[in-house]
Design an enzyme around this catalytic site. Sequence first.
Site, short mmCIF file in Angstrom:
data_model
loop_
_atom_site.label_atom_id
_atom_site.label_comp_id
_atom_site.label_asym_id
_atom_site.label_seq_id
_atom_site.Cartn_x
_atom_site.Cartn_y
_atom_site.Cartn_z
CE LYS A 13 42.69 41.52 46.71
NZ LYS A 13 43.18 40.62 45.65
NE ARG A 88 41.56 45.45 41.23
CZ ARG A 88 40.92 44.53 41.97
NH1 ARG A 88 40.35 44.86 43.10
NH2 ARG A 88 40.85 43.30 41.55
NE ARG A 127 37.38 33.22 42.25
CZ ARG A 127 37.93 34.38 42.54
NH1 ARG A 127 38.19 34.69 43.79
NH2 ARG A 127 38.22 35.24 41.60
NE ARG A 133 35.09 36.91 40.13
CZ ARG A 133 35.98 37.52 40.89
NH1 ARG A 133 35.97 37.34 42.20
NH2 ARG A 133 36.87 38.31 40.35
NE ARG A 144 40.38 38.83 37.83
CZ ARG A 144 39.97 37.63 38.26
NH1 ARG A 144 39.57 36.71 37.40
NH2 ARG A 144 39.95 37.38 39.54
P1 ADP Z 1 40.10 39.90 41.94
O1 ADP Z 1 40.88 40.53 43.03
O2 ADP Z 1 39.99 38.41 42.10
O3 ADP Z 1 40.52 40.29 40.56
P2 ADP Z 1 37.75 41.54 42.64
O4 ADP Z 1 36.47 40.95 43.05
O5 ADP Z 1 38.54 42.28 43.66
O6 ADP Z 1 38.58 40.33 42.03
O7 ADP Z 1 37.52 42.54 41.39
C1 ADP Z 1 36.82 42.13 40.25
C2 ADP Z 1 36.81 43.24 39.22
O8 ADP Z 1 36.11 44.39 39.75
C3 ADP Z 1 38.16 43.78 38.77
O9 ADP Z 1 38.77 42.99 37.78
C4 ADP Z 1 37.76 45.18 38.26
O10 ADP Z 1 37.17 45.12 36.99
C5 ADP Z 1 36.70 45.61 39.26
N1 ADP Z 1 37.29 46.35 40.40
C6 ADP Z 1 37.33 45.95 41.69
N2 ADP Z 1 37.96 46.86 42.45
C7 ADP Z 1 38.34 47.87 41.62
C8 ADP Z 1 39.04 49.10 41.79
N3 ADP Z 1 39.52 49.48 42.99
N4 ADP Z 1 39.25 49.87 40.71
C9 ADP Z 1 38.80 49.52 39.51
N5 ADP Z 1 38.14 48.37 39.27
C10 ADP Z 1 37.91 47.55 40.30
#
Ligand code: ADP
Length: 188
Positions: A13, A88, A127, A133, A144
């Site tokens: 994404k 989400r 990654r 990360r 996740r």
């Molecule tokens: P990925 O899609 O690879 O899990 P992201 O960078 O999108 O990684 O998100 C990393 C973290 O940030 C998530 O695991 C969560 O803890 C937090 N996060 C991101 N977007 C949201 C959201 N819309 N609601 C709640 N937590 C979020």
Amino acid sequence: MRAVLLGPPGAGKGTQAARLAERFGIPAISTGDIFRANVKGGTELGRAAQEYMSAGALVPDEVTNAMVRDRLAQDDARKGFLLDGYPRNPDQGVELDTMLSDLGVRLDAAIEITADIDEVTKRLLKRAQIEGREDDTEPVIRKRLEIYATSTAPLTAYFEGRGLLVQVDGMGDVDDVTARLIAAVDSE
Ligand code: ADP
């Protein structure tokens, strides 16, 4: 264009959002990137998000919703945006609707990048070695993916019911996926 990008962690994404944003001249808004920048900068928002992120859990909705509402109200998002990582869960989906109707605009599409779970797990572990990360360790990746399946995947049906869902195969070459996405968006 006003769109949200859906898909499991590791589906690409972030990479694709940046490319599409450039192609369409709109900002890519990644909630994960905003949170990570705030954690790094030691802000109050970063402190509120950190423990959830490192556990692979969702940051509480009140925190996330307020952040997205502020971001969408900024000038550069007026002509369009691509949201990566929000909504989400279904409650965030409803909240997004409220935000957009308060701004007097409507969502054009919810683009789901589909991906095989074994493949995304492999990508995330790879990654982890490159980017380091904190949430790319195996147990946190598993968490996740679990949250994706239980909380985020139901949004697909939510957007499909509103006629907004566009699904694009996220497997294979990065450039091929970008081409598929652009073709899918152009045919909307
Ligand atoms: P990925 O899609 O690879 O899990 P992201 O960078 O999108 O990684 O998100 C990393 C973290 O940030 C998530 O695991 C969560 O803890 C937090 N996060 C991101 N977007 C949201 C959201 N819309 N609601 C709640 N937590 C979020």
